[in-house]
Design a protein around this motif. Structure first.
Motif, PDB file in Angstrom:
ATOM      1  N   LEU A 290       0.823  -1.207   0.000  1.00 39.99           N
ATOM      2  CA  LEU A 290       0.000   0.000   0.000  1.00 39.99           C
ATOM      3  C   LEU A 290       0.860   1.261   0.000  1.00 39.99           C
ATOM      4  N   LEU A 291       1.903   1.267   0.791  1.00 39.96           N
ATOM      5  CA  LEU A 291       2.764   2.449   0.840  1.00 39.96           C
ATOM      6  C   LEU A 291       3.507   2.670  -0.471  1.00 39.96           C
ATOM      7  N   LYS A 292       3.899   1.610  -1.134  1.00 41.60           N
ATOM      8  CA  LYS A 292       4.560   1.739  -2.432  1.00 41.60           C
ATOM      9  C   LYS A 292       3.601   2.307  -3.464  1.00 41.60           C
ATOM     10  N   LEU A 293       2.339   1.867  -3.429  1.00 38.36           N
ATOM     11  CA  LEU A 293       1.331   2.439  -4.324  1.00 38.36           C
ATOM     12  C   LEU A 293       1.185   3.935  -4.043  1.00 38.36           C
ATOM     13  N   GLN A 294       1.139   4.306  -2.782  1.00 32.19           N
ATOM     14  CA  GLN A 294       1.026   5.724  -2.415  1.00 32.19           C
ATOM     15  C   GLN A 294       2.224   6.518  -2.930  1.00 32.19           C
ATOM     16  N   GLU A 295       3.409   5.948  -2.821  1.00 30.46           N
ATOM     17  CA  GLU A 295       4.611   6.594  -3.342  1.00 30.46           C
ATOM     18  C   GLU A 295       4.482   6.832  -4.851  1.00 30.46           C
ATOM     19  N   GLU A 296       4.016   5.817  -5.548  1.00 21.81           N
ATOM     20  CA  GLU A 296       3.885   5.940  -7.007  1.00 21.81           C
ATOM     21  C   GLU A 296       2.817   6.961  -7.395  1.00 21.81           C
ATOM     22  N   VAL A 297       1.739   7.049  -6.634  1.00 22.90           N
ATOM     23  CA  VAL A 297       0.721   8.073  -6.902  1.00 22.90           C
ATOM     24  C   VAL A 297       1.328   9.464  -6.692  1.00 22.90           C
ATOM     25  N   GLY A 298       2.180   9.605  -5.689  1.00 22.28           N
ATOM     26  CA  GLY A 298       2.874  10.875  -5.481  1.00 22.28           C
ATOM     27  C   GLY A 298       3.769  11.222  -6.660  1.00 22.28           C
ATOM     28  N   GLU A 299       4.482  10.236  -7.182  1.00 21.28           N
ATOM     29  CA  GLU A 299       5.343  10.471  -8.339  1.00 21.28           C
ATOM     30  C   GLU A 299       4.521  10.809  -9.580  1.00 21.28           C
TER      31      GLU A 299
ATOM     32  N   GLU B 254       6.829  11.702 -21.358  1.00 16.80           N
ATOM     33  CA  GLU B 254       7.307  10.327 -21.154  1.00 16.80           C
ATOM     34  C   GLU B 254       7.299   9.968 -19.665  1.00 16.80           C
ATOM     35  N   ALA B 255       7.727  10.897 -18.825  1.00 18.28           N
ATOM     36  CA  ALA B 255       7.743  10.650 -17.383  1.00 18.28           C
ATOM     37  C   ALA B 255       6.324  10.442 -16.854  1.00 18.28           C
ATOM     38  N   TYR B 256       5.391  11.229 -17.347  1.00 17.71           N
ATOM     39  CA  TYR B 256       3.992  11.096 -16.946  1.00 17.71           C
ATOM     40  C   TYR B 256       3.442   9.718 -17.336  1.00 17.71           C
ATOM     41  N   ARG B 257       3.686   9.311 -18.559  1.00 16.18           N
ATOM     42  CA  ARG B 257       3.224   7.992 -19.016  1.00 16.18           C
ATOM     43  C   ARG B 257       3.853   6.869 -18.189  1.00 16.18           C
ATOM     44  N   ALA B 258       5.126   7.014 -17.884  1.00 14.72           N
ATOM     45  CA  ALA B 258       5.817   5.988 -17.091  1.00 14.72           C
ATOM     46  C   ALA B 258       5.231   5.889 -15.683  1.00 14.72           C
ATOM     47  N   GLU B 259       4.897   7.024 -15.110  1.00 15.10           N
ATOM     48  CA  GLU B 259       4.318   6.998 -13.760  1.00 15.10           C
ATOM     49  C   GLU B 259       2.910   6.413 -13.770  1.00 15.10           C
ATOM     50  N   LEU B 260       2.136   6.666 -14.835  1.00 13.57           N
ATOM     51  CA  LEU B 260       0.830   6.000 -14.958  1.00 13.57           C
ATOM     52  C   LEU B 260       1.009   4.491 -14.957  1.00 13.57           C
ATOM     53  N   ALA B 261       2.002   4.019 -15.697  1.00  8.73           N
ATOM     54  CA  ALA B 261       2.286   2.582 -15.747  1.00  8.73           C
ATOM     55  C   ALA B 261       2.684   2.063 -14.370  1.00  8.73           C
ATOM     56  N   ASP B 262       3.504   2.819 -13.647  1.00  7.45           N
ATOM     57  CA  ASP B 262       3.911   2.399 -12.302  1.00  7.45           C
ATOM     58  C   ASP B 262       2.699   2.255 -11.383  1.00  7.45           C
ATOM     59  N   VAL B 263       1.786   3.224 -11.443  1.00 11.44           N
ATOM     60  CA  VAL B 263       0.596   3.157 -10.592  1.00 11.44           C
ATOM     61  C   VAL B 263      -0.234   1.928 -10.948  1.00 11.44           C
ATOM     62  N   LEU B 264      -0.459   1.700 -12.230  1.00 12.08           N
ATOM     63  CA  LEU B 264      -1.217   0.523 -12.654  1.00 12.08           C
ATOM     64  C   LEU B 264      -0.557  -0.755 -12.142  1.00 12.08           C
ATOM     65  N   CYS B 265       0.744  -0.856 -12.313  1.00  9.86           N
ATOM     66  CA  CYS B 265       1.449  -2.074 -11.893  1.00  9.86           C
ATOM     67  C   CYS B 265       1.355  -2.282 -10.390  1.00  9.86           C
ATOM     68  N   HIS B 266       1.432  -1.221  -9.625  1.00  7.55           N
ATOM     69  CA  HIS B 266       1.345  -1.375  -8.168  1.00  7.55           C
ATOM     70  C   HIS B 266      -0.084  -1.664  -7.709  1.00  7.55           C
ATOM     71  N   VAL B 267      -1.081  -1.189  -8.445  1.00  7.59           N
ATOM     72  CA  VAL B 267      -2.460  -1.600  -8.161  1.00  7.59           C
ATOM     73  C   VAL B 267      -2.592  -3.103  -8.420  1.00  7.59           C
ATOM     74  N   LEU B 268      -2.037  -3.572  -9.530  1.00 11.96           N
ATOM     75  CA  LEU B 268      -2.081  -5.002  -9.842  1.00 11.96           C
ATOM     76  C   LEU B 268      -1.379  -5.820  -8.760  1.00 11.96           C
ATOM     77  N   LEU B 269      -0.237  -5.353  -8.290  1.00 11.10           N
ATOM     78  CA  LEU B 269       0.493  -6.075  -7.246  1.00 11.10           C
ATOM     79  C   LEU B 269      -0.314  -6.155  -5.958  1.00 11.10           C
ATOM     80  N   LEU B 270      -0.909  -5.045  -5.567  1.00 14.06           N
ATOM     81  CA  LEU B 270      -1.699  -5.011  -4.336  1.00 14.06           C
ATOM     82  C   LEU B 270      -2.913  -5.925  -4.454  1.00 14.06           C
ATOM     83  N   ALA B 271      -3.610  -5.855  -5.566  1.00 16.32           N
ATOM     84  CA  ALA B 271      -4.787  -6.698  -5.767  1.00 16.32           C
ATOM     85  C   ALA B 271      -4.402  -8.176  -5.772  1.00 16.32           C
ATOM     86  N   ARG B 272      -3.308  -8.495  -6.440  1.00 13.48           N
ATOM     87  CA  ARG B 272      -2.848  -9.885  -6.497  1.00 13.48           C
ATOM     88  C   ARG B 272      -2.493 -10.380  -5.102  1.00 13.48           C
TER      89      ARG B 272
END
Length: 113
Positions: A39-48, A72-90
């Motif tokens: 959860l904290l990693k997801l929060q970090e990525e949302v901040g980024e 490019e940085a914005y797109r990469a951070e969107l991907a990070d948030v998605l991936c961390h949502v997937l990790l948390l849900a999994r």
């Protein structure tokens, strides 16, 4: 043309692939991924993501990046948030596709909800 629907198997495969990358990263860097870490990693990525969005929108320092680099940085951070949502849900055994169907898609016109 309608977009191709996301299937449960597609989303599960993506989550498994993301988890494999995360597992390797955690092992390589000695990270203990506790329940709280996810959860904290997801929060970090949302901040980024917020930081990248503000820079892209001209509401924060551009840090010397070009407009293309900020995009490019914005797109990469969107991907990070998605991936961390997937990790948390999994991690928590949440079927995201079923929850999206229940919470969002059931409200589409012509669907019972």
């Amino acid at each position: 043309m309608e977009p191709e629907p996301i299937t449960g198997s597609c989303l599960r495969r993506l989550a498994e692939d993301v988890a494999a990358v995360s597992d390797r990263y955690a092992e390589r860097h000695g990270i203990d991924r506790t329940d709280t870490w996810y959860l904290l990693k997801l929060q970090e990525e949302v901040g980024e993501l917020t930081q990248a969005y503000l820079a892209r929108a001209g509401q924060a320092r551009d840090k010397g990046l070009t407009a293309a680099q900020r995009d490019e940085a914005y797109r990469a951070e969107l991907a990070d948030v998605l991936c961390h949502v997937l990790l948390l849900a999994r991690r928590d055994g949440v079927d995201l596709l079923a929850e999206v169907e229940r919470k969002w898609l059931s409200r589409l016109p012509g669907r019972a909800g």
